[in-house]
Design a protein around this motif. Sequence first.
Motif, mmCIF file in Angstrom:
data_model
loop_
_atom_site.group_PDB
_atom_site.id
_atom_site.type_symbol
_atom_site.label_atom_id
_atom_site.label_comp_id
_atom_site.label_asym_id
_atom_site.label_seq_id
_atom_site.Cartn_x
_atom_site.Cartn_y
_atom_site.Cartn_z
ATOM 1 N N ASN A 76 0.777 -1.203 -0.162
ATOM 2 C CA ASN A 76 -0.076 0.156 -0.067
ATOM 3 C C ASN A 76 0.884 1.307 0.064
ATOM 4 N N VAL A 77 0.563 2.167 -0.699
ATOM 5 C CA VAL A 77 1.176 3.710 -0.738
ATOM 6 C C VAL A 77 0.141 4.472 0.102
ATOM 7 N N SER A 78 0.482 5.022 1.041
ATOM 8 C CA SER A 78 -0.430 6.224 1.613
ATOM 9 C C SER A 78 0.210 7.500 1.388
ATOM 10 N N ILE A 79 -0.961 8.391 0.981
ATOM 11 C CA ILE A 79 -0.448 9.917 0.349
ATOM 12 C C ILE A 79 -1.491 10.657 1.441
ATOM 13 N N LYS A 80 -0.747 11.677 2.094
ATOM 14 C CA LYS A 80 -1.227 12.794 2.798
ATOM 15 C C LYS A 80 -2.018 13.594 2.109
ATOM 16 N N ILE A 81 -3.291 13.888 2.708
ATOM 17 C CA ILE A 81 -4.062 14.888 1.892
ATOM 18 C C ILE A 81 -4.168 16.221 2.901
ATOM 19 N N PHE A 82 -4.064 17.447 2.391
ATOM 20 C CA PHE A 82 -4.142 18.392 2.981
ATOM 21 C C PHE A 82 -5.680 19.091 2.875
ATOM 22 N N ASP A 83 -6.497 19.498 4.091
ATOM 23 C CA ASP A 83 -7.547 20.123 4.238
ATOM 24 C C ASP A 83 -7.715 21.488 4.137
ATOM 25 N N ASP A 84 -8.271 22.321 3.211
ATOM 26 C CA ASP A 84 -8.385 23.897 3.699
ATOM 27 C C ASP A 84 -10.018 24.048 3.727
ATOM 28 N N GLU A 85 -10.324 25.242 3.871
ATOM 29 C CA GLU A 85 -11.831 25.809 4.073
ATOM 30 C C GLU A 85 -12.095 26.615 2.710
ATOM 31 N N GLU A 86 -11.293 26.447 1.823
ATOM 32 C CA GLU A 86 -11.590 27.413 0.558
ATOM 33 C C GLU A 86 -12.855 26.308 -0.236
ATOM 34 N N VAL A 87 -13.748 27.000 -1.021
ATOM 35 C CA VAL A 87 -14.557 26.190 -1.721
ATOM 36 C C VAL A 87 -13.776 26.427 -3.066
ATOM 37 N N GLU A 88 -13.728 24.946 -3.747
ATOM 38 C CA GLU A 88 -13.048 24.882 -4.975
ATOM 39 C C GLU A 88 -13.674 23.634 -5.623
ATOM 40 N N GLU A 89 -13.063 23.760 -7.124
ATOM 41 C CA GLU A 89 -13.421 22.565 -7.852
ATOM 42 C C GLU A 89 -12.715 21.352 -7.193
ATOM 43 N N ASP A 90 -13.050 19.970 -7.746
ATOM 44 C CA ASP A 90 -12.169 18.681 -7.313
ATOM 45 C C ASP A 90 -11.069 18.873 -7.930
ATOM 46 N N GLU A 91 -9.766 18.574 -7.384
ATOM 47 C CA GLU A 91 -8.514 18.624 -7.950
ATOM 48 C C GLU A 91 -8.020 17.173 -8.329
ATOM 49 N N LYS A 92 -7.116 17.044 -8.982
ATOM 50 C CA LYS A 92 -6.427 15.715 -9.560
ATOM 51 C C LYS A 92 -4.995 15.771 -9.461
ATOM 52 N N PHE A 93 -4.330 14.483 -9.003
ATOM 53 C CA PHE A 93 -2.893 14.429 -9.318
ATOM 54 C C PHE A 93 -2.857 12.764 -9.648
ATOM 55 N N GLU A 94 -1.777 12.318 -9.888
ATOM 56 C CA GLU A 94 -1.528 11.081 -10.637
ATOM 57 C C GLU A 94 -0.302 10.367 -9.394
ATOM 58 N N VAL A 95 -0.288 9.206 -9.626
ATOM 59 C CA VAL A 95 0.700 8.349 -8.912
ATOM 60 C C VAL A 95 1.291 7.402 -9.975
ATOM 61 N N LYS A 96 2.628 7.555 -10.293
ATOM 62 C CA LYS A 96 2.988 6.518 -11.399
ATOM 63 C C LYS A 96 3.956 5.410 -10.736
ATOM 64 N N LEU A 97 3.885 4.364 -11.409
ATOM 65 C CA LEU A 97 4.998 3.049 -11.194
ATOM 66 C C LEU A 97 5.914 3.210 -12.065
ATOM 67 N N TYR A 98 7.174 2.972 -11.677
ATOM 68 C CA TYR A 98 8.347 2.882 -12.657
ATOM 69 C C TYR A 98 9.231 1.614 -12.255
ATOM 70 N N GLU A 99 9.873 1.038 -13.391
ATOM 71 C CA GLU A 99 10.822 0.064 -13.244
ATOM 72 C C GLU A 99 11.957 0.421 -12.735
ATOM 73 N N VAL A 100 12.608 -0.400 -11.595
ATOM 74 C CA VAL A 100 13.682 -0.242 -10.883
ATOM 75 C C VAL A 100 14.739 -1.055 -11.720
ATOM 76 N N GLU A 101 15.904 -0.468 -11.752
ATOM 77 C CA GLU A 101 17.159 -1.009 -12.537
ATOM 78 C C GLU A 101 17.451 -2.349 -12.100
ATOM 79 N N GLY A 102 17.633 -3.452 -12.844
ATOM 80 C CA GLY A 102 17.812 -4.803 -12.251
ATOM 81 C C GLY A 102 16.333 -5.428 -11.972
ATOM 82 N N CYS A 103 15.374 -4.770 -11.970
ATOM 83 C CA CYS A 103 14.102 -5.597 -11.503
ATOM 84 C C CYS A 103 13.377 -5.312 -12.920
ATOM 85 N N PRO A 104 13.139 -6.121 -13.969
ATOM 86 C CA PRO A 104 12.509 -5.672 -15.085
ATOM 87 C C PRO A 104 11.175 -6.184 -15.031
#
Length: 194
Positions: A76-104
Amino acid sequence: EEAKPRVFFGDASGAICTKYAVLESEPFVELTVLRDPSVGELKVKFATIEGTAKAGLDFEAQEGVLHFTDGEHYKNVSIKIFDDEEVEEDEKFEVKLYEVEGCPLDLEGADKSMNALVTIIDDDEPGEVGFLEEHLQISVLESQGFVDVPVTRQNGSAGAIKIKYTTVDGSAIAGEDYVAMSDEIEFQRGHVTK
């Protein structure tokens, strides 16, 4: 040749799951990374990537390496979310997986299974603006000179909002019985009556 393992974002049933949503008031979002087969040791990199959600403002930027031991099927990967009190649109971000050298990895279809999109759902309610029932009809003496018409915000008061208003003739005629007005009212955070 030994088959390369697949690594992907998924759910408890083992199916690919690349879209996540979290309320802004939640402390973190948890993404599950699976691998198949779960034989031997394996390492895979992950990193967050800004979108409309900004690192440091909306979520905590992270990058690292997940280390699967022999027989370990998921991490599992846990990513902290920050709360604010501003009224705003829903927002998006990505999490990507990458190959590690030596682990094809088996990278076929990686664009559809190794990139997860996280939507942070704004849960700050700006409220509803209008007139209370007792203010729908207001009587005023002609000699009084002016009348106050209360505008009320109910069911939430998060964030600052602006409301436009204009007067409209009824039996009273603008220029003869009253001065026509068209302007804007601003409610600051927490303000409920103007």
